[in-house]
Write a protein that holds these residues in place. Structure first.
Motif, PDB file in Angstrom:
ATOM      1  N   VAL A 217       0.850  -1.192   0.000  1.00 41.27           N
ATOM      2  CA  VAL A 217       0.000   0.000   0.000  1.00 41.27           C
ATOM      3  C   VAL A 217       0.891   1.249   0.000  1.00 41.27           C
ATOM      4  O   VAL A 217       1.931   1.268   0.649  1.00 41.27           O
ATOM      5  CB  VAL A 217      -0.910   0.000   1.260  1.00 41.27           C
ATOM      6  CG1 VAL A 217      -1.757   1.255   1.337  1.00 41.27           C
ATOM      7  CG2 VAL A 217      -1.808  -1.224   1.266  1.00 41.27           C
ATOM      8  N   GLU A 218       0.462   2.264  -0.727  1.00 42.91           N
ATOM      9  CA  GLU A 218       1.215   3.524  -0.739  1.00 42.91           C
ATOM     10  C   GLU A 218       1.105   4.210   0.613  1.00 42.91           C
ATOM     11  O   GLU A 218       0.001   4.400   1.135  1.00 42.91           O
ATOM     12  CB  GLU A 218       0.656   4.468  -1.812  1.00 42.91           C
ATOM     13  CG  GLU A 218       1.061   4.120  -3.209  1.00 42.91           C
ATOM     14  CD  GLU A 218       0.658   5.212  -4.200  1.00 42.91           C
ATOM     15  OE1 GLU A 218      -0.210   6.048  -3.853  1.00 42.91           O
ATOM     16  OE2 GLU A 218       1.214   5.231  -5.307  1.00 42.91           O
ATOM     17  N   ASN A 219       2.238   4.575   1.187  1.00 48.06           N
ATOM     18  CA  ASN A 219       2.233   5.245   2.497  1.00 48.06           C
ATOM     19  C   ASN A 219       2.092   6.753   2.296  1.00 48.06           C
ATOM     20  O   ASN A 219       3.012   7.524   2.552  1.00 48.06           O
ATOM     21  CB  ASN A 219       3.532   4.918   3.249  1.00 48.06           C
ATOM     22  CG  ASN A 219       3.465   5.410   4.687  1.00 48.06           C
ATOM     23  OD1 ASN A 219       2.377   5.574   5.254  1.00 48.06           O
ATOM     24  ND2 ASN A 219       4.606   5.686   5.271  1.00 48.06           N
ATOM     25  N   LYS A 220       0.893   7.147   1.822  1.00 49.88           N
ATOM     26  CA  LYS A 220       0.707   8.567   1.537  1.00 49.88           C
ATOM     27  C   LYS A 220       0.051   9.286   2.710  1.00 49.88           C
ATOM     28  O   LYS A 220      -0.507   8.639   3.614  1.00 49.88           O
ATOM     29  CB  LYS A 220      -0.100   8.755   0.265  1.00 49.88           C
ATOM     30  CG  LYS A 220      -1.457   8.090   0.255  1.00 49.88           C
ATOM     31  CD  LYS A 220      -2.091   8.214  -1.120  1.00 49.88           C
ATOM     32  CE  LYS A 220      -3.409   7.470  -1.172  1.00 49.88           C
ATOM     33  NZ  LYS A 220      -3.981   7.397  -2.505  1.00 49.88           N
ATOM     34  N   LYS A 255      -0.452   9.453   8.075  1.00 56.49           N
ATOM     35  CA  LYS A 255       0.115   8.630   6.999  1.00 56.49           C
ATOM     36  C   LYS A 255      -0.629   7.288   6.994  1.00 56.49           C
ATOM     37  O   LYS A 255      -1.074   6.799   8.033  1.00 56.49           O
ATOM     38  CB  LYS A 255       1.618   8.390   7.228  1.00 56.49           C
ATOM     39  CG  LYS A 255       2.453   9.648   7.240  1.00 56.49           C
ATOM     40  CD  LYS A 255       3.052  10.044   5.887  1.00 56.49           C
ATOM     41  CE  LYS A 255       3.936   9.050   5.247  1.00 56.49           C
ATOM     42  NZ  LYS A 255       5.174   9.581   4.651  1.00 56.49           N
ATOM     43  N   THR A 256      -0.717   6.678   5.811  1.00 59.19           N
ATOM     44  CA  THR A 256      -1.459   5.409   5.666  1.00 59.19           C
ATOM     45  C   THR A 256      -0.947   4.347   6.636  1.00 59.19           C
ATOM     46  O   THR A 256      -1.732   3.638   7.276  1.00 59.19           O
ATOM     47  CB  THR A 256      -1.359   4.877   4.220  1.00 59.19           C
ATOM     48  OG1 THR A 256      -1.675   5.938   3.319  1.00 59.19           O
ATOM     49  CG2 THR A 256      -2.327   3.730   3.986  1.00 59.19           C
ATOM     50  N   LYS A 257       0.380   4.248   6.766  1.00 59.87           N
ATOM     51  CA  LYS A 257       0.955   3.229   7.657  1.00 59.87           C
ATOM     52  C   LYS A 257       0.509   3.460   9.107  1.00 59.87           C
ATOM     53  O   LYS A 257       0.178   2.512   9.831  1.00 59.87           O
ATOM     54  CB  LYS A 257       2.481   3.248   7.564  1.00 59.87           C
ATOM     55  CG  LYS A 257       3.139   2.156   8.415  1.00 59.87           C
ATOM     56  CD  LYS A 257       4.657   2.180   8.294  1.00 59.87           C
ATOM     57  CE  LYS A 257       5.297   1.036   9.073  1.00 59.87           C
ATOM     58  NZ  LYS A 257       4.893   0.990  10.487  1.00 59.87           N
ATOM     59  N   ASP A 258       0.470   4.722   9.545  1.00 61.77           N
ATOM     60  CA  ASP A 258       0.034   5.027  10.915  1.00 61.77           C
ATOM     61  C   ASP A 258      -1.444   4.705  11.105  1.00 61.77           C
ATOM     62  O   ASP A 258      -1.857   4.255  12.180  1.00 61.77           O
ATOM     63  CB  ASP A 258       0.308   6.504  11.243  1.00 61.77           C
ATOM     64  CG  ASP A 258       1.794   6.828  11.199  1.00 61.77           C
ATOM     65  OD1 ASP A 258       2.603   5.920  11.502  1.00 61.77           O
ATOM     66  OD2 ASP A 258       2.154   7.966  10.851  1.00 61.77           O
ATOM     67  N   GLU A 278       6.854   4.211  -0.026  1.00 61.83           N
ATOM     68  CA  GLU A 278       6.854   5.641   0.328  1.00 61.83           C
ATOM     69  C   GLU A 278       6.488   6.495  -0.882  1.00 61.83           C
ATOM     70  O   GLU A 278       6.906   6.232  -2.004  1.00 61.83           O
ATOM     71  CB  GLU A 278       8.246   6.054   0.852  1.00 61.83           C
ATOM     72  CG  GLU A 278       8.566   5.499   2.235  1.00 61.83           C
ATOM     73  CD  GLU A 278       7.525   5.847   3.301  1.00 61.83           C
ATOM     74  OE1 GLU A 278       7.011   6.988   3.289  1.00 61.83           O
ATOM     75  OE2 GLU A 278       7.210   4.986   4.143  1.00 61.83           O
ATOM     76  N   VAL A 279       5.685   7.525  -0.640  1.00 60.51           N
ATOM     77  CA  VAL A 279       5.342   8.485  -1.699  1.00 60.51           C
ATOM     78  C   VAL A 279       5.506   9.903  -1.160  1.00 60.51           C
ATOM     79  O   VAL A 279       5.754  10.105   0.027  1.00 60.51           O
ATOM     80  CB  VAL A 279       3.886   8.293  -2.220  1.00 60.51           C
ATOM     81  CG1 VAL A 279       3.737   7.020  -3.010  1.00 60.51           C
ATOM     82  CG2 VAL A 279       2.878   8.336  -1.084  1.00 60.51           C
TER      83      VAL A 279
END
Length: 318
Positions: A217-220, A255-258, A278-279
């Motif tokens: 998944v993009e971590n945007k 951020k998506t990861k968070d 990462e983006v």
């Protein structure tokens, strides 16, 4: 509670519109809701809302059919224009599928409002009508003066962004020419519990994070707002006489990861993604103008918990 008058909500069966239709009667309004087919199962949830029998009247209307829109708006003091085409997949013919219905639909609503002597029109625009601008200074806060660049949207094939940008700018041109009182709200990613039975795009995004598993998944950077807070914002700018212009509506930057880490800690049994790419950071946004009117946002955790509960109840996480 004293009756505050009649208002019309276009596209009443949609995600944000449904919450607005639920909120308005509790604040003393009678509601005219436009839908394509009042008997459609997709609109069944509207008839189950509290006080729907007394306070909600559904009108069969097509945004491209002026007379049907006019019939729904006549007798209303205010209008919330929430109906807009959202692509569910690849757009083969953007002019016909997105741009024409968004622009002509908005202008039909505004013309009907002028004719019906409506006091104020609140339009649900989108952050995509604000942020698609490569010329905006990199570190400058993105505010309501920024507009998406239409040519840039075309070049990058962001046709949904283009449709929202043209529809909102045409609305402002119409307001200038006619003197109609128009206010617009530009929400960011809207999540929260669903009232409707069909899954909308932003709810699909959260569902994918809960079931994503091995996909990367993009971590945007995500700018998130609760659907119930958007409904409150729409009513706030309708009722506050001093409200004017555009309002960015966003509550949380994450951020998506968070966000996935948060979901994983709340729901360890779901198969959340573990791989991220990462983006770019993305622009900084603010809802300060809206908050100055008095809007308060609910905590992100409340939004996530209520969202997941609604997906569970709908059988979407089985």
């Amino acid at each position: 509670m004293a009756e505050k008058g009649r208002v019309c909500v276009t596209g009443a069966g949609g995600y944000v519109a449904s919450w607005l239709v639920k909120l308005l009667p509790s604040r003393g309004y009678r509601v005219h809701g436009t839908v394509r087919e009042p008997g459609d199962v997709k609109n069944a949830h509207l008839k189950k809302l509290d006080n729907a029998l007394e306070n909600l009247q559904l009108f069969k209307a097509d945004l491209l059919d002026y007379s049907s829109i006019h019939t729904a708006i006549v007798g209303c003091d205010g209008v919330f224009h929430a109906a807009s085409p959202v692509p569910s997949g690849t757009v083969l013919n953007p002019e016909v599928e997105l741009i024409e219905p968004a622009v002509t639909g908005t202008l039909n609503v505004l013309k009907a409002c002028s004719e019906a002597k409506v006091k104020r029109v609140v339009i649900v625009s989108s952050i995509v009508a604000v942020r698609m601008n490569p010329n905006w200074p990199k570190n400058q806060l993105l505010d309501e003066t920024c507009w998406s660049d239409k040519e840039y949207c075309r070049e990058t094939k962001n046709y949904y962004c283009l449709s929202k940008t043209i529809a909102e700018s045409e609305a402002w041109e119409y307001a200038k020419r006619s003197g109609l009182d128009v206010v617009t709200i530009c929400p960011t990613l809207v999540i929260g519990p669903m009232l409707q039975s069909t899954v909308n795009t932003s709810s699909q995004f959260i569902l994918r994070l809960l079931k994503g598993g091995s996909e990367s998944v993009e971590n945007k950077v995500l700018n998130i707002v609760d659907v119930r807070d958007v409904a409150e914002a729409l009513l706030l700018v309708y009722e506050k006489l001093e409200a004017e212009g555009r309002y960015i509506c966003t509550a949380h930057k994450i951020k998506t990861k968070d966000l996935v880490d948060k979901l994983r800690s709340l729901y360890p049994n779901y198969n959340c993604p573990k791989n991220f790419t990462e983006v770019d950071e993305g622009a900084k946004l603010s809802s300060e103008k809206l908050q100055r009117l008095g809007l308060k946002f609910r905590p992100l955790e409340e939004t996530l918990v209520d969202s997941v509960k609604s997906y569970q109840e709908s059988g979407l996480l089985d």
